[in-house]
Write an enzyme that holds these catalytic residues in place. Structure first.
Site, PDB file in Angstrom:
ATOM      1  N   LYS A 166      -3.712  12.667  -5.145  1.00 13.49           N
ATOM      2  CA  LYS A 166      -4.289  11.559  -5.208  1.00 13.49           C
ATOM      3  C   LYS A 166      -4.106  11.203  -6.876  1.00 13.49           C
ATOM      4  O   LYS A 166      -4.394  12.282  -7.580  1.00 13.49           O
ATOM      5  CB  LYS A 166      -5.683  11.439  -5.124  1.00 13.49           C
ATOM      6  CG  LYS A 166      -6.052  11.241  -3.262  1.00 13.49           C
ATOM      7  CD  LYS A 166      -5.354  10.157  -2.885  1.00 13.49           C
ATOM      8  CE  LYS A 166      -5.624  10.121  -1.319  1.00 13.49           C
ATOM      9  NZ  LYS A 166      -4.935   8.857  -0.777  1.00 13.49           N
ATOM     10  N   ASP A 194      -0.163   9.222  -4.609  1.00 13.85           N
ATOM     11  CA  ASP A 194      -0.884   8.024  -3.934  1.00 13.85           C
ATOM     12  C   ASP A 194      -1.793   7.451  -4.750  1.00 13.85           C
ATOM     13  O   ASP A 194      -2.710   8.162  -5.273  1.00 13.85           O
ATOM     14  CB  ASP A 194      -1.511   8.565  -2.852  1.00 13.85           C
ATOM     15  CG  ASP A 194      -2.043   7.358  -1.805  1.00 13.85           C
ATOM     16  OD1 ASP A 194      -1.946   6.219  -2.260  1.00 13.85           O
ATOM     17  OD2 ASP A 194      -2.491   7.700  -0.954  1.00 13.85           O
ATOM     18  N   GLU A 220       2.947   6.194  -3.759  1.00 19.80           N
ATOM     19  CA  GLU A 220       2.516   5.324  -2.645  1.00 19.80           C
ATOM     20  C   GLU A 220       1.408   4.564  -3.333  1.00 19.80           C
ATOM     21  O   GLU A 220       0.677   4.738  -4.264  1.00 19.80           O
ATOM     22  CB  GLU A 220       1.819   6.212  -1.622  1.00 19.80           C
ATOM     23  CG  GLU A 220       1.127   5.588  -0.468  1.00 19.80           C
ATOM     24  CD  GLU A 220       0.608   6.737   0.376  1.00 19.80           C
ATOM     25  OE1 GLU A 220      -0.232   6.326   1.142  1.00 19.80           O
ATOM     26  OE2 GLU A 220       1.432   7.835   0.614  1.00 19.80           O
ATOM     27  N   GLU A 246       0.234   0.508   4.216  1.00 19.76           N
ATOM     28  CA  GLU A 246      -0.793   1.098   5.151  1.00 19.76           C
ATOM     29  C   GLU A 246      -1.867   0.098   5.425  1.00 19.76           C
ATOM     30  O   GLU A 246      -2.801   0.065   6.190  1.00 19.76           O
ATOM     31  CB  GLU A 246      -1.663   2.281   4.562  1.00 19.76           C
ATOM     32  CG  GLU A 246      -2.485   2.110   3.264  1.00 19.76           C
ATOM     33  CD  GLU A 246      -3.175   3.495   2.752  1.00 19.76           C
ATOM     34  OE1 GLU A 246      -4.268   3.592   3.011  1.00 19.76           O
ATOM     35  OE2 GLU A 246      -2.346   4.357   2.129  1.00 19.76           O
ATOM     36  N   ASP A 269      -0.135   2.012   9.505  1.00 16.29           N
ATOM     37  CA  ASP A 269      -1.039   2.878  10.034  1.00 16.29           C
ATOM     38  C   ASP A 269      -1.160   2.483  11.678  1.00 16.29           C
ATOM     39  O   ASP A 269      -1.639   1.705  12.053  1.00 16.29           O
ATOM     40  CB  ASP A 269      -2.573   2.785   9.642  1.00 16.29           C
ATOM     41  CG  ASP A 269      -3.472   3.894   9.951  1.00 16.29           C
ATOM     42  OD1 ASP A 269      -3.575   3.998  11.135  1.00 16.29           O
ATOM     43  OD2 ASP A 269      -3.861   4.597   9.320  1.00 16.29           O
ATOM     44  N   HIS A 296       1.097   6.301   7.947  1.00 20.47           N
ATOM     45  CA  HIS A 296       0.017   6.497   7.220  1.00 20.47           C
ATOM     46  C   HIS A 296      -1.077   7.085   8.397  1.00 20.47           C
ATOM     47  O   HIS A 296      -1.063   6.458   9.483  1.00 20.47           O
ATOM     48  CB  HIS A 296      -0.965   5.390   6.620  1.00 20.47           C
ATOM     49  CG  HIS A 296      -2.190   5.515   6.257  1.00 20.47           C
ATOM     50  ND1 HIS A 296      -3.247   5.360   6.785  1.00 20.47           N
ATOM     51  CD2 HIS A 296      -2.564   6.130   5.109  1.00 20.47           C
ATOM     52  CE1 HIS A 296      -4.331   5.641   6.218  1.00 20.47           C
ATOM     53  NE2 HIS A 296      -4.073   6.128   5.041  1.00 20.47           N
ATOM     54  N   GLU A 329       1.553  12.632   8.175  1.00 21.13           N
ATOM     55  CA  GLU A 329       0.236  12.899   7.126  1.00 21.13           C
ATOM     56  C   GLU A 329      -0.600  13.622   7.772  1.00 21.13           C
ATOM     57  O   GLU A 329      -1.144  13.251   8.944  1.00 21.13           O
ATOM     58  CB  GLU A 329       0.112  11.519   6.913  1.00 21.13           C
ATOM     59  CG  GLU A 329      -1.270  11.725   5.697  1.00 21.13           C
ATOM     60  CD  GLU A 329      -1.410  10.521   5.083  1.00 21.13           C
ATOM     61  OE1 GLU A 329      -2.256  10.464   3.953  1.00 21.13           O
ATOM     62  OE2 GLU A 329      -1.130   9.406   5.618  1.00 21.13           O
TER      63      GLU A 329
END
Length: 375
Positions: A166, A194, A220, A246, A269, A296, A329
């Site tokens: 992250k 991300d 991302e 996503e 997603d 996602h 993921e």
């Protein structure tokens, strides 16, 4: 013909022992909305909605009156009916998230009736296992650098061959985070980042250029999902592949993103963008435009199972003797009922997760766990 007897949304919630944060806010609990569909013959299928669970429960309860008494195998017809019935109130967001969970549950029922795994009904398998990447590295209170280094080594020791960190906390902080993790894993694992759309294109490009030499697999959500031009600016300015999607919904939402080559990798997603039915269409569009597809996933064993079946069916893009395969993921953050909600085990070994082969999704809900966490 087997008719639908009931459609029941279940909202599950659990408080976390250790709250964690990302670039937008902090999580102190985990929640989901599972969908149970039962036929008059007693066949039960399960789906999962990704989104605000309490709100989704009310929407599913509104929608179910149009499904009860209908043929459970008319999955595409039900999808189109629900979409058109509610399109005036939302072509994106909660309406589509609710349809997603219903759609997945219907595919589970379909597979169980025909005694076939869902991936066979979706067109067959291109792979029997998929590489899993560990999603984690959500900062907690304390020494973030020490935590990230520990986590990176932990994932390596567990066999992961890819992981995602992250970012979005500020360019200089992000640089230190990425440098720390890459320093631990070396070239033993792929590394993605991300930002959860925390930056505008100026800051995202600044970060991207600063970390390009760390061999980043993809960047991302560098900018908000509405900022299509910002995505395109990032893609033009950086050598790092740009990923997103996503927060996008249905084939209609992905149409222009793909046609304009806004990203290098799309990430619908499955539990929110329209379910398995719609993801098949998005996959075909991505393949036609030469764009990679990596879904996602941030749900329970139900959502993971749905994604595994989808991943099994994604064609190589393009066909090659050494293709770049899509990845699963695999969320590693605290989530007490992520795996225990189903009786089957979903685990990675040597970096890979096996595709389920049992009928339907191959995921049997543990009723005791359901009752334990249901609101």
């Amino acid at each position: 013909m087997s008719k639908i007897k009931s459609v029941t949304p279940h909202v599950l919630n659990v408080d976390l022992k250790q709250p964690f944060s990302f670039s937008q806010w902090e999580y102190s609990s985990r929640m989901t909305c599972l969908i149970e569909i039962e036929t008059v013959d007693g066949v039960v299928g399960w789906g999962e909605c990704y989104g605000p669970s309490q709100m989704l429960k009310h929407i599913v309860n509104e929608m179910k009156s149009y499904l009860i008494g209908e043929d459970c195998m008319d999955i595409q017809r039900h999808w189109e009916y629900l979409y058109n019935r509610y399109r005036d109130y939302g072509q994106k967001g909660l309406i589509i998230e609710a349809i997603s969970g219903i759609d997945i549950a219907l595919w589970d029922v379909f597979g169980k009736i025909l005694n076939q795994p869902v991936h066979k009904l979706l067109g067959g398998t291109f792979r029997t296992e998929v590489k899993a990447y560990a999603t984690g590295f959500y900062p907690v209170k304390g020494d973030a650098i020490k935590q990230l280094a520990y986590e990176a080594q932990k994932y390596l020791d567990e066999g992961f061959l890819a992981m995602k960190i992250k970012v979005g906390f500020g360019v200089d902080i992000d640089y230190e985070y990425v440098k720390t993790v890459r320093g631990v894993i070396g070239d033993k694992a792929e590394l993605m980042i991300d930002a959860n759309h925390a930056y505008d294109s100026i800051e995202a490009i600044k970060l991207g250029r600063k970390i390009e030499h760390f061999n980043i697999g993809w960047f991302e959500e560098p900018v908000p999902p509405e900022d299509i031009k910002g995505y395109q600016e990032c893609r033009r300015a950086l050598t790092i592949p740009i990923a997103g999607g996503e927060c996008e919904f249905t084939r209609f939402g992905f149409r222009d993103i793909l046609a304009n080559r806004t990203v290098d990798i799309i990430q619908p997603d499955t539990c929110s963008t329209g379910g398995l039915s719609e993801c098949r269409k998005i996959s075909a569009m991505a393949n036609a435009h030469g764009v990679r597809y990596n879904p996602h996933a941030w749900g329970t064993g139900i959502g993971l199972s749905a994604n595994l079946h989808l991943l099994a069916t994604l064609p190589h893009n393009p066909l090659s003797s050494n293709p770049v395969n899509p990845m699963l993921e695999f969320d590693q953050t605290e989530y007490p009922f992520r795996h225990s909600i189903i009786e089957e085990t979903i685990e990675q070994k040597n970096g890979y997760v096996q595709i389920p082969t049992a009928p339907g999704l191959g995921a049997t809900v543990n009723r005791k766990v359901l009752e334990q966490y249901e609101i």
